[in-house]
Design an enzyme around this catalytic site. Structure first.
Site, PDB file in Angstrom:
ATOM      1  N   ASN A   7      15.324  -5.049 -11.685  1.00 55.26           N
ATOM      2  CA  ASN A   7      14.425  -5.373 -12.428  1.00 55.26           C
ATOM      3  C   ASN A   7      14.250  -4.467 -13.505  1.00 55.26           C
ATOM      4  OD1 ASN A   7      11.897  -6.190 -13.828  1.00 55.26           O
ATOM      5  ND2 ASN A   7      10.671  -5.687 -11.828  1.00 55.26           N
ATOM      6  N   ARG A  95      15.845 -10.047 -12.325  1.00 56.15           N
ATOM      7  CA  ARG A  95      14.492 -10.465 -12.877  1.00 56.15           C
ATOM      8  C   ARG A  95      14.554 -10.605 -14.350  1.00 56.15           C
ATOM      9  NH1 ARG A  95       8.686  -7.915 -13.443  1.00 56.15           N
ATOM     10  NH2 ARG A  95       7.550  -9.942 -13.712  1.00 56.15           N
ATOM     11  N   HIS A 184       4.862 -14.873 -12.881  1.00 59.19           N
ATOM     12  CA  HIS A 184       4.568 -14.725 -11.671  1.00 59.19           C
ATOM     13  C   HIS A 184       5.274 -15.818 -10.774  1.00 59.19           C
ATOM     14  CE1 HIS A 184       0.751 -12.092 -12.482  1.00 59.19           C
ATOM     15  NE2 HIS A 184       2.013 -11.282 -12.456  1.00 59.19           N
ATOM     16  N   LEU A 213      -3.224 -11.463  -7.237  1.00 55.63           N
ATOM     17  CA  LEU A 213      -4.014 -10.658  -7.850  1.00 55.63           C
ATOM     18  C   LEU A 213      -3.387  -9.286  -7.771  1.00 55.63           C
ATOM     19  CD1 LEU A 213      -7.477 -11.979  -6.051  1.00 55.63           C
ATOM     20  CD2 LEU A 213      -6.650 -12.448  -8.655  1.00 55.63           C
ATOM     21  N   ARG A 245      -5.701  -6.553 -18.904  1.00 59.40           N
ATOM     22  CA  ARG A 245      -5.689  -7.652 -19.789  1.00 59.40           C
ATOM     23  C   ARG A 245      -7.013  -8.556 -19.634  1.00 59.40           C
ATOM     24  NH1 ARG A 245      -0.036  -9.968 -17.426  1.00 59.40           N
ATOM     25  NH2 ARG A 245       0.371  -7.873 -16.709  1.00 59.40           N
ATOM     26  N   GLU A 388       8.467  -9.935  -4.025  1.00 55.98           N
ATOM     27  CA  GLU A 388       9.530 -10.367  -5.193  1.00 55.98           C
ATOM     28  C   GLU A 388      11.041 -10.127  -4.989  1.00 55.98           C
ATOM     29  OE1 GLU A 388       6.139  -9.629  -8.122  1.00 55.98           O
ATOM     30  OE2 GLU A 388       7.284 -11.159  -9.168  1.00 55.98           O
TER      31      GLU A 388
HETATM   32  P1  ADP Z   1       1.706  -5.066  -9.836  1.00 50.62           P
HETATM   33  O1  ADP Z   1       0.916  -6.324 -10.554  1.00 50.62           O
HETATM   34  O2  ADP Z   1       1.818  -3.927 -10.646  1.00 50.62           O
HETATM   35  O3  ADP Z   1       2.706  -5.491  -9.196  1.00 50.62           O
HETATM   36  P2  ADP Z   1       0.237  -4.840  -7.454  1.00 50.62           P
HETATM   37  O4  ADP Z   1       0.522  -5.847  -6.878  1.00 50.62           O
HETATM   38  O5  ADP Z   1       0.941  -3.597  -6.784  1.00 50.62           O
HETATM   39  O6  ADP Z   1       0.566  -4.695  -8.669  1.00 50.62           O
HETATM   40  O7  ADP Z   1      -1.357  -4.414  -7.439  1.00 50.62           O
HETATM   41  C1  ADP Z   1      -1.758  -3.298  -7.983  1.00 50.62           C
HETATM   42  C2  ADP Z   1      -3.336  -3.212  -7.569  1.00 50.62           C
HETATM   43  O8  ADP Z   1      -3.514  -3.620  -6.313  1.00 50.62           O
HETATM   44  C3  ADP Z   1      -3.949  -2.043  -7.911  1.00 50.62           C
HETATM   45  O9  ADP Z   1      -4.289  -1.797  -9.141  1.00 50.62           O
HETATM   46  C4  ADP Z   1      -5.239  -1.952  -7.123  1.00 50.62           C
HETATM   47  O10 ADP Z   1      -6.154  -2.404  -7.875  1.00 50.62           O
HETATM   48  C5  ADP Z   1      -4.634  -3.243  -6.109  1.00 50.62           C
HETATM   49  N1  ADP Z   1      -4.663  -2.490  -4.400  1.00 50.62           N
HETATM   50  C6  ADP Z   1      -3.829  -1.881  -3.862  1.00 50.62           C
HETATM   51  N2  ADP Z   1      -4.225  -1.395  -2.815  1.00 50.62           N
HETATM   52  C7  ADP Z   1      -5.456  -1.714  -2.702  1.00 50.62           C
HETATM   53  C8  ADP Z   1      -6.670  -1.667  -1.592  1.00 50.62           C
HETATM   54  N3  ADP Z   1      -6.013  -1.013  -0.381  1.00 50.62           N
HETATM   55  N4  ADP Z   1      -7.690  -2.168  -1.926  1.00 50.62           N
HETATM   56  C9  ADP Z   1      -7.923  -2.637  -2.917  1.00 50.62           C
HETATM   57  N5  ADP Z   1      -7.113  -2.685  -3.957  1.00 50.62           N
HETATM   58  C10 ADP Z   1      -5.783  -2.287  -3.751  1.00 50.62           C
END
Ligand code: ADP
Length: 402
Positions: A7, A95, A184, A213, A245, A388
């Site tokens: 990626n 990717r 996504h 999310l 965003r 992914e």
């Molecule tokens: P990306 O879109 O960068 O791949 P991720 O899927 O890793 O992101 O998600 C990142 C987000 O997940 C972080 O910004 C955080 O808000 C949330 N996150 C990670 N661990 C936790 C947790 N234990 N509780 C709540 N939110 C979490």
């Protein structure tokens, strides 16, 4: 069969090497700050095993090519590496963010494919050039190894015109291809397939709403296994409230800001992508920080959570209407997998639509696919970790075997 997943970003390369016989991860890591005064390479060999080895290496990484070469050196290091040389790798999965209307599925990379990815640069001016860099470097360093492009947009190419068109002059679609593409896609397809497997039914017979999310957020309406609508649009800005965003806003806000706040289009674009969403509302974009702040009485943090989960619920409702019958709702990615409060608030009050969460099942971080709904819930609710890299490797393998 060993597949290397790449990626490639503008200043980073994430990679993972998988053994497809048992889908185990042989090594994973990233090269960061390419082209800056101090680059960083992190690589974990044999992650999760007893002899796991973490390599951290701060050094100057001049460009993608030298970064990728350092990765190959690490992977094939005589003492601690997991391959003997680059010839041990059977295929590479890349990717690629934007395939425009050219790509409906993963595709073996040829000269024509490279040209088409290049043609789509106006649609993803930051991402596609970086993805192309990664492909070109890999072609050089792994000459003769088949390379496959896996597009973030491909899964959504089944969305029909009434859902992908914006109600603006049709000529903008005809001439500039302005339309909804969605992103996504690899993640939505992966969790939908996993969910079908767990439900013991063919994907082609299931209607689902998948909710990704993370820092970026999107929701997809899946009918008979195919994406028929999704919240991200021409760019990854539309739809749900994300970390930084905005998601949906009144498009006239642009004109308002130009006329009343001395902003120009670049400033507005940067604000909507980097300083909006949860961060714009409360100054924090990590959901963990937001919960901590709420516990201390921070009202704006609570408001940000309310705005995000309200938007989530609004789209769940919209996609239930679009689909008519929904068999499953899936939560995935950082917030979707880990945050029971966001999941609960997103689906609260939907019991009369057949969506009944099981609070005990929901009250945990989802480390493996988990059913979160009560037995009587007409719609099953699942938490399914996305992966992914594995999805890309599986897609690459399937293309090469077909
Ligand atoms: P990306 O879109 O960068 O791949 P991720 O899927 O890793 O992101 O998600 C990142 C987000 O997940 C972080 O910004 C955080 O808000 C949330 N996150 C990670 N661990 C936790 C947790 N234990 N509780 C709540 N939110 C979490």
């Amino acid at each position: 069969m060993k597949i290397l997943v790449i990626n490639s970003g503008s200043s980073s390369i994430k990679f993972q090497l998988l053994e497809m016989a048992d889908e185990s991860v042989l090594a994973s890591g990233l090269v960061e700050r390419i082209g800056e005064t101090e680059g960083l390479i992190k690589c974990t060999m044999r992650p999760g095993r007893k002899d796991e080895l973490v390599v951290k290496n701060a050094t100057v990484v001049a460009d993608h090519k030298s970064g990728m070469r350092m990765v190959v050196d690490l992977l094939s290091d005589a003492r601690q590496g997991v391959i003997s040389n680059s010839g041990d790798i059977d295929a590479i999965g890349h990717r690629v963010v934007h395939g425009g209307e050219d790509f409906h599925k993963p595709t073996v990379i040829t000269g024509d494919v490279l040209a088409a990815i290049e043609r789509n640069i106006p649609l993803a001016p930051l991402h596609n050039p970086a993805n192309l860099d990664g492909i070109r470097v890999a072609q050089e360093l792994f000459a003769g190894v088949p390379q496959v492009a896996i597009f973030d947009t491909a899964f959504h190419q089944t969305i029909p015109p009434h859902a992908y068109l914006y109600a603006i002059p049709y000529a903008l679609y005809e001439q500039q291809r302005v339309r909804r593409y969605g992103f996504h896609g690899t993640s939505h397809k992966f969790v939908a397939s996993e969910c079908a497997r767990l439900m013991g039914k063919p994907l082609e017979e299931l209607n689902m709403i998948s909710i990704h999310l993370g820092n970026g957020c999107s929701m997809t309406a899946i009918q008979n296994g195919q994406s028929i609508d999704t919240t991200l649009g021409l760019t990854p800005l539309e739809g749900l409230v994300m970390g930084t965003r905005s998601g949906d806003i009144d498009p006239a806000i642009h004109a308002f800001l130009v006329r009343n706040c001395s902003m120009d289009i670049e400033g507005i674009d940067a604000m909507l992508n980097k300083d909006s969403g949860l961060k714009g509302l409360c100054g924090m974009n990590d959901m963990r920080d937001i919960h901590e702040a709420i516990a201390k009485g921070n009202k704006l943090a609570k408001l940000a959570l309310d705005v995000q989960t309200y938007r989530n619920k609004k789209y769940v409702g919209a996609y239930m209407a679009v689909l008519g019958r929904v068999d499953a709702i899936i939560f995935t990615a950082g917030i979707g997998e880990n945050d029971e409060i966001v999941r609960e608030m997103t689906l609260r009050g939907l019991e009369s639509f057949g969506v009944v969460m099981d609070p005990a099942a929901n009250n945990q971080r989802v480390k493996a696919p988990t059913l979160l709904s009560k037995a009587e819930s007409r719609v099953q609710i699942w938490g399914i970790p996305t992966n992914e890299e594995l999805a890309i490797a599986r897609e690459a393998k399937a293309v090469l075997n077909s």
